[in-house]
Enzyme design. Sequence first.
Site, PDB file in Angstrom:
ATOM      1  N   ARG A 117       0.768  -1.113   0.105  1.00 37.19           N
ATOM      2  CA  ARG A 117      -0.052   0.187  -0.007  1.00 37.19           C
ATOM      3  C   ARG A 117       0.993   1.118   0.059  1.00 37.19           C
ATOM      4  NH1 ARG A 117      -3.745  -2.674  -1.584  1.00 37.19           N
ATOM      5  NH2 ARG A 117      -5.385  -3.145  -0.350  1.00 37.19           N
ATOM      6  N   HIS A 124      -1.499   0.825  -9.779  1.00 39.87           N
ATOM      7  CA  HIS A 124      -2.107  -0.103  -8.966  1.00 39.87           C
ATOM      8  C   HIS A 124      -2.595  -1.431 -10.035  1.00 39.87           C
ATOM      9  CE1 HIS A 124      -4.304  -0.617  -5.007  1.00 39.87           C
ATOM     10  NE2 HIS A 124      -4.233  -1.967  -5.641  1.00 39.87           N
TER      11      HIS A 124
END
Length: 313
Positions: free
Chosen positions: A228, A276
Amino acid sequence: MSTEHPHIFYASELDRSAAWRAALATEFDSFELSTADSLVDPQTVDVALLWRIPEEGLGRFTRLRAVLSLGAGVNQIGLERIPPHVPLAKLADVTLTAQMVEYAKATVYRYHRRLHIFERHSARAHWQFELPMSASKTRIAVLGLGSIGLAVAEALRDEGFTVGAWSRHERQLDGMRTHTHASGLETLLGESDIVINLLPLTAQTRRLFDRRLFGHFSAGSKLINMGRGAHIVEADLLEALAGGRLEAATLDVFDVEPLPPAHPFWNHPAILVTPHAAGVSSPMTAIAHVAENIRRALAGKPLLNQVDIQRGY
Ligand code: GLV
C-alpha cells in the site's frame, strides 16, 4: 444449512456487480444480489461483499452474518466500522495471486537483467555492455508472508534467486532464510539487493519505510512496493534515491490514487510508476473462496481467511 438463498449486498468502486452476479450464479441456484441502487430490504441482507464500507455504514443490515472483502488487503474497508459481532474475511484468489507473482518476477528481472539501465541508455543511443549475472547472485527480500507474499517468495526462490523473507511470526520455509522482529528486518535489508513489500497495512506497518529504515538498506538497493502507498514516507523515499541508498524503485500503490499529475514520482529517472495494476482479482476464480465463505456465514461457522480486527489483517 439455514437457507441456500443468500442475500448479498455488493459495493465497490472498482469492479462491476454484473461479473459477480454471473460468478454467484455458478455456485448458487438461488440468491439475491443488491447494490445501493437496487436495495429494497436491508434487513434481509446476509453477507456484504465490499471494497469499502459505504458512507451509510452497515447498521441497517440487521441480519448481517459476514463482511467479505473484495481486496486481498483490508485496510481500506474501514475496519473500525464493522459491527463487533460480524466476522470479516479478506479475499484469496488464484488469479490475483498469480498476477502478483508475475508482476514480482517481471519487475525483479527488469532490475536483475539491468533493463532499467538499458532503458535509459537506449533513450540516449548509448551502447554500454553490462555483464549478466546468475540469479543466485541477486538477493531478494520479501516482506510479508501472507498468501501473496509466500507465493512471491517461493516463486522467486524457484527461479534461482537468493530469497530472504520477513514476517511478524517466525516461519520455516525451504530454501530461504526467514527473519522476524525489527532486528531481523534490519539484518535482512542489509543483505538484500531488491526489497519487495507485501506487508498488510496496519498501525505497525504504516510509514514503516521512512528515513530510519532506508538507512538499513544496502547501498544501491531497489524497492518494489506492491503493498500500500501508506507503507512509505514519500519524501524519505525520494531522499534515499537522491542519496544513493536506493538505486531505483518500482511503485504500484500510492497515498493518493490516481497519482496526481504534478507528483514528483512521475518522470523521476529512477522510479517506475504502475497504476495499481500488479494484480486484480477475477470474480470467476475468486467465487470459489467467496461462495465457501457465504456458506460458512449462513451456517455460523468461522470464515476462511478471517481477519483479526484488532491486529488489522
Ligand atoms: C488490491 O490492492 C487488493 O488488496 O486486493
